[in-house]
Motif scaffolding. Structure first.
Motif, PDB file in Angstrom:
ATOM      1  N   ARG A 136      94.668  42.837 -30.944  1.00  0.00           N
ATOM      2  CA  ARG A 136      93.879  42.468 -29.768  1.00  0.00           C
ATOM      3  C   ARG A 136      92.944  41.340 -30.141  1.00  0.00           C
ATOM      4  O   ARG A 136      92.564  41.162 -31.291  1.00  0.00           O
ATOM      5  N   SER A 137      92.586  40.578 -29.150  1.00  0.00           N
ATOM      6  CA  SER A 137      91.668  39.462 -29.346  1.00  0.00           C
ATOM      7  C   SER A 137      90.232  39.982 -29.301  1.00  0.00           C
ATOM      8  O   SER A 137      89.975  41.088 -28.838  1.00  0.00           O
ATOM      9  N   PRO A 138      89.292  39.165 -29.734  1.00  0.00           N
ATOM     10  CA  PRO A 138      87.890  39.513 -29.512  1.00  0.00           C
ATOM     11  C   PRO A 138      87.584  39.511 -28.010  1.00  0.00           C
ATOM     12  O   PRO A 138      88.257  38.836 -27.229  1.00  0.00           O
ATOM     13  N   THR A 139      86.574  40.251 -27.618  1.00  0.00           N
ATOM     14  CA  THR A 139      86.133  40.306 -26.226  1.00  0.00           C
ATOM     15  C   THR A 139      85.246  39.105 -25.925  1.00  0.00           C
ATOM     16  O   THR A 139      84.358  38.769 -26.700  1.00  0.00           O
ATOM     17  N   GLN A 140      85.509  38.448 -24.798  1.00  0.00           N
ATOM     18  CA  GLN A 140      84.656  37.366 -24.312  1.00  0.00           C
ATOM     19  C   GLN A 140      83.792  37.953 -23.203  1.00  0.00           C
ATOM     20  O   GLN A 140      84.326  38.504 -22.246  1.00  0.00           O
ATOM     21  N   THR A 141      82.499  37.860 -23.319  1.00  0.00           N
ATOM     22  CA  THR A 141      81.623  38.540 -22.369  1.00  0.00           C
ATOM     23  C   THR A 141      81.263  37.682 -21.160  1.00  0.00           C
ATOM     24  O   THR A 141      81.138  36.456 -21.265  1.00  0.00           O
ATOM     25  N   SER A 142      81.133  38.346 -20.023  1.00  0.00           N
ATOM     26  CA  SER A 142      80.641  37.769 -18.761  1.00  0.00           C
ATOM     27  C   SER A 142      81.363  36.495 -18.358  1.00  0.00           C
ATOM     28  O   SER A 142      80.736  35.484 -18.037  1.00  0.00           O
ATOM     29  N   THR A 143      82.694  36.546 -18.333  1.00  0.00           N
ATOM     30  CA  THR A 143      83.458  35.373 -17.925  1.00  0.00           C
ATOM     31  C   THR A 143      84.759  35.791 -17.256  1.00  0.00           C
ATOM     32  O   THR A 143      85.319  36.841 -17.568  1.00  0.00           O
ATOM     33  N   TRP A 181      86.811  44.965 -20.853  1.00  0.00           N
ATOM     34  CA  TRP A 181      86.087  45.931 -21.671  1.00  0.00           C
ATOM     35  C   TRP A 181      84.925  46.506 -20.872  1.00  0.00           C
ATOM     36  O   TRP A 181      84.240  45.802 -20.132  1.00  0.00           O
ATOM     37  N   ASP A 182      84.721  47.797 -21.015  1.00  0.00           N
ATOM     38  CA  ASP A 182      83.626  48.463 -20.316  1.00  0.00           C
ATOM     39  C   ASP A 182      82.958  49.449 -21.253  1.00  0.00           C
ATOM     40  O   ASP A 182      83.623  50.271 -21.876  1.00  0.00           O
ATOM     41  N   ARG A 183      81.652  49.351 -21.353  1.00  0.00           N
ATOM     42  CA  ARG A 183      80.888  50.205 -22.264  1.00  0.00           C
ATOM     43  C   ARG A 183      80.878  51.670 -21.816  1.00  0.00           C
ATOM     44  O   ARG A 183      80.883  52.571 -22.631  1.00  0.00           O
ATOM     45  N   THR A 184      80.850  51.909 -20.509  1.00  0.00           N
ATOM     46  CA  THR A 184      80.630  53.275 -20.023  1.00  0.00           C
ATOM     47  C   THR A 184      81.866  53.967 -19.462  1.00  0.00           C
ATOM     48  O   THR A 184      81.801  55.141 -19.144  1.00  0.00           O
ATOM     49  N   SER A 185      82.962  53.251 -19.295  1.00  0.00           N
ATOM     50  CA  SER A 185      84.172  53.881 -18.759  1.00  0.00           C
ATOM     51  C   SER A 185      85.402  53.250 -19.400  1.00  0.00           C
ATOM     52  O   SER A 185      85.300  52.373 -20.254  1.00  0.00           O
ATOM     53  N   LYS A 186      86.553  53.691 -18.950  1.00  0.00           N
ATOM     54  CA  LYS A 186      87.819  53.208 -19.488  1.00  0.00           C
ATOM     55  C   LYS A 186      88.003  51.716 -19.177  1.00  0.00           C
ATOM     56  O   LYS A 186      87.703  51.271 -18.075  1.00  0.00           O
ATOM     57  N   ASP A 187      88.486  50.970 -20.170  1.00  0.00           N
ATOM     58  CA  ASP A 187      88.787  49.558 -19.946  1.00  0.00           C
ATOM     59  C   ASP A 187      89.839  49.429 -18.846  1.00  0.00           C
ATOM     60  O   ASP A 187      90.729  50.272 -18.724  1.00  0.00           O
TER      61      ASP A 187
END
Length: 101
Positions: free
Chosen positions: A41-48, A75-81
């Protein structure tokens, strides 16, 4: 097989209720071969919603008729991606002697 997850454009927000706030996703790519998670998997890019990864990895291909599935996940911190989109590439349809984009 060497795979590079380059970028995505104009992804739909996985949570449309946040779209009016300018909220983007936190996308990453996940790779599957023949319906089995490769673990790559790739790194997560945030807010885009227009991520650029340029992430290169190797995946094991068990046979020439394998299918590579590239999923873009939010990606989601509190639930399933959540799945934002995907493409499936039958490897037998691709040329093995050059780069395919």
């Amino acid at each position: 097989l060497e795979v590079t997850c380059v970028s995505a454009r104009n992804l739909r927000p996985s949570d449309p209720s946040l779209a009016f706030l300018g909220g983007g996703g936190d996308p990453y790519c996940r790779l599957w071969v023949d319906d089995k998670a490769d673990g790559a998997r790739s790194p997560t890019q945030t807010s885009t919603l227009n991520p650029v990864w340029n992430h290169q990895t190797l995946v094991r291909v068990p046979h020439p008729r394998s299918v590579l599935r590239v999923e873009v996940m939010d990606w989601d911190r509190t639930s399933k991606d959540e799945l934002m989109g995907f493409v499936e590439l039958p490897l037998e349809d691709l040329p093995w002697d050059r780069v395919v984009t």
